[in-house]
Design a protein around this motif. Structure first.
Motif, PDB file in Angstrom:
ATOM      1  N   VAL A   1       0.639  -1.013   0.137  1.00 41.01           N
ATOM      2  CA  VAL A   1      -0.125  -0.036  -0.012  1.00 41.01           C
ATOM      3  C   VAL A   1       0.763   1.283   0.044  1.00 41.01           C
ATOM      4  CG1 VAL A   1      -1.768   1.291   1.037  1.00 41.01           C
ATOM      5  CG2 VAL A   1      -1.664  -1.169   1.385  1.00 41.01           C
ATOM      6  N   ASP A   2       0.864   1.846  -1.150  1.00 41.60           N
ATOM      7  CA  ASP A   2       2.043   2.851  -1.287  1.00 41.60           C
ATOM      8  C   ASP A   2       1.389   4.478  -1.313  1.00 41.60           C
ATOM      9  OD1 ASP A   2       4.527   4.017  -2.003  1.00 41.60           O
ATOM     10  OD2 ASP A   2       3.813   4.269  -3.761  1.00 41.60           O
ATOM     11  N   ASN A   3       2.033   5.112  -0.466  1.00 41.36           N
ATOM     12  CA  ASN A   3       1.514   6.610  -0.284  1.00 41.36           C
ATOM     13  C   ASN A   3       2.518   7.584  -1.323  1.00 41.36           C
ATOM     14  OD1 ASN A   3       0.185   8.665   0.522  1.00 41.36           O
ATOM     15  ND2 ASN A   3       1.408   8.958   2.305  1.00 41.36           N
ATOM     16  N   SER A   4       3.417   6.944  -1.992  1.00 38.58           N
ATOM     17  CA  SER A   4       4.142   7.770  -2.803  1.00 38.58           C
ATOM     18  C   SER A   4       3.430   8.221  -4.073  1.00 38.58           C
ATOM     19  CB  SER A   4       5.376   7.310  -3.157  1.00 38.58           C
ATOM     20  OG  SER A   4       5.262   6.284  -4.076  1.00 38.58           O
ATOM     21  N   GLY A   5       3.924   8.923  -5.102  1.00 33.53           N
ATOM     22  CA  GLY A   5       3.567   9.264  -6.307  1.00 33.53           C
ATOM     23  C   GLY A   5       3.592   8.342  -7.489  1.00 33.53           C
ATOM     24  N   ALA A   6       4.617   7.309  -7.062  1.00 37.28           N
ATOM     25  CA  ALA A   6       5.211   6.373  -8.180  1.00 37.28           C
ATOM     26  C   ALA A   6       4.258   5.545  -8.687  1.00 37.28           C
ATOM     27  CB  ALA A   6       6.275   5.549  -7.243  1.00 37.28           C
ATOM     28  N   PHE A   7       3.246   4.927  -8.294  1.00 36.34           N
ATOM     29  CA  PHE A   7       2.016   4.267  -8.905  1.00 36.34           C
ATOM     30  C   PHE A   7       1.026   4.836  -9.095  1.00 36.34           C
ATOM     31  CE2 PHE A   7       5.608   1.689  -6.501  1.00 36.34           C
ATOM     32  CZ  PHE A   7       5.979   1.166  -7.521  1.00 36.34           C
ATOM     33  N   ARG A   8       0.633   5.765  -8.573  1.00 36.42           N
ATOM     34  CA  ARG A   8      -0.743   6.508  -8.583  1.00 36.42           C
ATOM     35  C   ARG A   8      -1.663   6.504  -9.874  1.00 36.42           C
ATOM     36  NH1 ARG A   8       0.661  11.358  -4.806  1.00 36.42           N
ATOM     37  NH2 ARG A   8       0.823  10.314  -2.828  1.00 36.42           N
ATOM     38  N   MET A   9      -0.882   6.815 -10.873  1.00 34.27           N
ATOM     39  CA  MET A   9      -1.611   7.010 -12.147  1.00 34.27           C
ATOM     40  C   MET A   9      -1.236   5.453 -13.091  1.00 34.27           C
ATOM     41  SD  MET A   9      -3.164   9.196 -11.411  1.00 34.27           S
ATOM     42  CE  MET A   9      -4.069   9.157 -13.147  1.00 34.27           C
ATOM     43  N   ASP A  10      -0.735   4.548 -12.669  1.00 30.83           N
ATOM     44  CA  ASP A  10      -0.672   3.309 -13.275  1.00 30.83           C
ATOM     45  C   ASP A  10      -1.779   2.695 -13.474  1.00 30.83           C
ATOM     46  OD1 ASP A  10       0.008   0.724 -13.797  1.00 30.83           O
ATOM     47  OD2 ASP A  10       1.941   0.522 -12.809  1.00 30.83           O
ATOM     48  N   PRO A  11      -2.305   2.288 -14.522  1.00 30.88           N
ATOM     49  CA  PRO A  11      -3.352   1.827 -14.975  1.00 30.88           C
ATOM     50  C   PRO A  11      -3.739   0.506 -14.202  1.00 30.88           C
ATOM     51  CG  PRO A  11      -2.613   1.885 -16.971  1.00 30.88           C
ATOM     52  CD  PRO A  11      -1.669   2.532 -16.086  1.00 30.88           C
TER      53      PRO A  11
ATOM     54  N   PRO B   1      -3.648   8.155  -2.388  1.00 25.93           N
ATOM     55  CA  PRO B   1      -3.792   9.481  -3.170  1.00 25.93           C
ATOM     56  C   PRO B   1      -2.984  10.578  -2.583  1.00 25.93           C
ATOM     57  CG  PRO B   1      -6.143   8.861  -3.008  1.00 25.93           C
ATOM     58  CD  PRO B   1      -5.297   7.828  -2.050  1.00 25.93           C
ATOM     59  N   ASN B   2      -2.455  11.415  -3.201  1.00 24.40           N
ATOM     60  CA  ASN B   2      -1.969  12.628  -2.666  1.00 24.40           C
ATOM     61  C   ASN B   2      -2.796  13.538  -1.695  1.00 24.40           C
ATOM     62  OD1 ASN B   2       0.031  14.481  -2.583  1.00 24.40           O
ATOM     63  ND2 ASN B   2      -0.940  15.928  -4.205  1.00 24.40           N
ATOM     64  N   CYS B   3      -2.112  13.861  -0.485  1.00 28.96           N
ATOM     65  CA  CYS B   3      -3.032  14.399   0.271  1.00 28.96           C
ATOM     66  C   CYS B   3      -4.012  15.721  -0.016  1.00 28.96           C
ATOM     67  CB  CYS B   3      -2.108  15.067   1.634  1.00 28.96           C
ATOM     68  SG  CYS B   3      -0.447  16.096   1.022  1.00 28.96           S
ATOM     69  N   THR B   4      -3.446  16.594  -0.984  1.00 29.88           N
ATOM     70  CA  THR B   4      -4.243  17.520  -1.249  1.00 29.88           C
ATOM     71  C   THR B   4      -5.664  17.071  -1.936  1.00 29.88           C
ATOM     72  OG1 THR B   4      -2.037  18.597  -1.857  1.00 29.88           O
ATOM     73  CG2 THR B   4      -4.160  19.892  -2.448  1.00 29.88           C
ATOM     74  N   THR B   5      -5.522  16.065  -3.010  1.00 29.52           N
ATOM     75  CA  THR B   5      -6.783  15.548  -3.476  1.00 29.52           C
ATOM     76  C   THR B   5      -7.508  14.971  -2.354  1.00 29.52           C
ATOM     77  OG1 THR B   5      -5.558  15.059  -5.346  1.00 29.52           O
ATOM     78  CG2 THR B   5      -7.571  14.020  -5.209  1.00 29.52           C
ATOM     79  N   LEU B   6      -6.686  14.074  -1.453  1.00 21.06           N
ATOM     80  CA  LEU B   6      -7.330  13.210  -0.488  1.00 21.06           C
ATOM     81  C   LEU B   6      -8.215  14.058   0.658  1.00 21.06           C
ATOM     82  CD1 LEU B   6      -7.985  10.378   0.459  1.00 21.06           C
ATOM     83  CD2 LEU B   6      -5.482  10.362   1.113  1.00 21.06           C
ATOM     84  N   SER B   7      -7.794  15.330   0.785  1.00 23.69           N
ATOM     85  CA  SER B   7      -8.316  16.142   1.749  1.00 23.69           C
ATOM     86  C   SER B   7      -9.962  16.479   1.502  1.00 23.69           C
ATOM     87  CB  SER B   7      -7.461  17.178   2.023  1.00 23.69           C
ATOM     88  OG  SER B   7      -6.414  17.005   2.617  1.00 23.69           O
ATOM     89  N   MET B   8     -10.204  16.474   0.085  1.00 26.69           N
ATOM     90  CA  MET B   8     -11.733  16.776  -0.229  1.00 26.69           C
ATOM     91  C   MET B   8     -12.435  15.580  -0.799  1.00 26.69           C
ATOM     92  SD  MET B   8     -10.825  18.751  -3.775  1.00 26.69           S
ATOM     93  CE  MET B   8      -9.747  18.254  -4.857  1.00 26.69           C
TER      94      MET B   8
ATOM     95  N   ARG C   1      -9.983  12.538 -11.118  1.00 27.83           N
ATOM     96  CA  ARG C   1     -10.659  11.791 -12.037  1.00 27.83           C
ATOM     97  C   ARG C   1     -10.609  10.136 -11.891  1.00 27.83           C
ATOM     98  NH1 ARG C   1      -8.368  14.816 -17.707  1.00 27.83           N
ATOM     99  NH2 ARG C   1      -9.710  16.477 -17.725  1.00 27.83           N
ATOM    100  N   LYS C   2      -9.229   9.654 -11.465  1.00 27.81           N
ATOM    101  CA  LYS C   2      -9.319   8.310 -11.270  1.00 27.81           C
ATOM    102  C   LYS C   2     -10.192   7.753 -10.076  1.00 27.81           C
ATOM    103  CE  LYS C   2      -5.718   4.560 -10.848  1.00 27.81           C
ATOM    104  NZ  LYS C   2      -4.319   4.270 -10.964  1.00 27.81           N
ATOM    105  N   ILE C   3      -9.918   8.424  -8.955  1.00 26.65           N
ATOM    106  CA  ILE C   3     -10.736   7.950  -7.734  1.00 26.65           C
ATOM    107  C   ILE C   3     -12.167   8.070  -8.068  1.00 26.65           C
ATOM    108  CG2 ILE C   3     -11.274   8.644  -5.427  1.00 26.65           C
ATOM    109  CD1 ILE C   3      -8.211  10.088  -5.389  1.00 26.65           C
ATOM    110  N   LEU C   4     -12.601   9.126  -8.590  1.00 27.83           N
ATOM    111  CA  LEU C   4     -14.117   9.296  -8.809  1.00 27.83           C
ATOM    112  C   LEU C   4     -14.576   8.456  -9.988  1.00 27.83           C
ATOM    113  CD1 LEU C   4     -14.503  12.849  -7.704  1.00 27.83           C
ATOM    114  CD2 LEU C   4     -15.061  10.970  -6.558  1.00 27.83           C
TER     115      LEU C   4
END
Ligand code: 2RA
Length: 351
Positions: free
Chosen positions: A92-102, A127-134, A233-236
């Protein structure tokens, strides 16, 4: 048997909050192994009321681990999450390395919990904390009214940058404290704070705000702004969601805030939005400005919910709400959401 959890990056800003969170949530874990760089190996940290020795990041450190959480820089996750997976763990990764990997789900349990099970690489991204906060608030509204457009301005806390952010902000505030003429002449704050060489901020942050967060990408966009767009976009699950973000660093230690302008497919009144948000289990509506009730970082830091206030129907934009959202960037914005994802995996492994 209860699954074994590894916390990689246990000594960092998010790792420290993670140990508090793991100590206070219902305990689904057997062993909790703490992993960090060789520099931190041997340190003893408290988790679940016990001291645990930190072990150095190495392939063998993942032997016997069922779930490995990563709170480390992108390049460290990119290298080591696949190693953890090859040793049998779900990462479970909290970096940006894999977030947009399909092939890697990007999960917020309030929005897309079932995607935890769709992980062909054995990796789930946080997700990144900025996106996640909302996201908890927007996900609830999207389910009812269909989100179409999102325009946000962020007010980001310095702990989003890691431990160096608060250290520098405290130093700057100490340097300007007591000077009751500062902030009146261009450049006076810049002269008063310690040398900017080596600062994590590109400009003074005491008595200031800085419209740069993350790194500069193409066409003038900063990485944080592009993350808000791509990750929302990806989360929603709305690939064509129209998004525009301006990310700004403010002199707040912890808790990100966002001014959100959200347009929906359906008309939505303030009363309807309040009812939907009130019914969302992890969202708290603080919205009675006549009585001084609205969310601020200083009032909500250290807590888990997503707070929403100042909810208004936009005067000149149909089907559009304006609102102000606050969320602790180290808790729901990072460690808590990662812990929640890991708990979903633990439930699956023990089912
Ligand atoms: C920040 N969102 O606030 C970032 C951290 N991942 O700097």
């Amino acid at each position: 048997a209860k699954p074994t959890l590894a916390v990689v990056g246990a000594t960092g800003a998010v790792g420290t909050v993670m140990l508090e969170i793991l100590s206070s949530r219902p305990d689904v874990w057997g062993e909790i192994r703490l992993i960090a760089s060789a520099r931190s190996a041997g340190r003893r940290l408290r988790v679940r009321g016990e001291e645990v020795e930190v072990v150095a990041l190495a392939p063998e450190a993942f032997d016997g681990v069922d779930v490995a959480m990563f709170d480390v820089p992108d390049e460290v996750s990119a290298e080591w999450a696949p190693i953890a997976v090859s040793r049998g763990a779900v990462a479970v990764d909290n970096s940006g390395a894999f977030r947009m990997d399909p092939q890697v789900p990007l999960v917020v349990p309030e929005c897309n919990p079932r995607q935890v099970a769709e992980r062909p690489k054995g990796i789930i991204a946080n997700p990144n904390c900025t996106t996640l906060s909302m996201m908890a608030a927007l996900g609830a509204l999207h389910r009812e009214y269909g989100l179409r457009e999102l325009v946000v301005a962020s007010y980001q806390a310095v702990s989003g940058m890691g431990v160096s952010g608060p250290e520098r902000l405290y130093d700057e505030i100490e340097a300007v404290a007591g000077n009751r003429t500062l902030g009146t002449v261009a450049g006076d704050v810049r002269k008063a704070v310690p040398d900017l060489v080596g600062s994590p901020f590109p400009a003074p942050l005491a008595f200031n705000v800085v419209p740069m967060a993350g790194s500069l990408k193409e066409d003038g966009w900063f990485s944080e702004e592009l993350k808000v767009r791509n990750e929302s976009r990806k989360i929603l699950g709305i690939p064509d969601l129209k998004v525009s973000a301006t990310c700004v660093r403010v002199p707040v230690v912890t808790t990100h805030s966002l001014a959100v302008h959200a347009t929906f497919a359906e008309p939505v009144t303030v009363a309807q939005a309040r009812a939907v948000l009130d019914a969302a289990p992890t969202v708290v509506v603080l919205d009675d400005p006549a009585n001084g009730v609205f969310p601020t970082p200083a009032d909500v830091v250290g807590t888990d919910p997503t707070y929403v206030g100042r909810i208004r129907q936009a005067l000149d934009f149909p089907n559009t709400l304006d609102m102000f959202v606050c969320g602790d960037n180290l808790r729901k914005g990072a460690a808590l959401n990662t812990a929640e994802i890991a708990e979903l995996v633990a439930a699956e492994l023990t089912a």
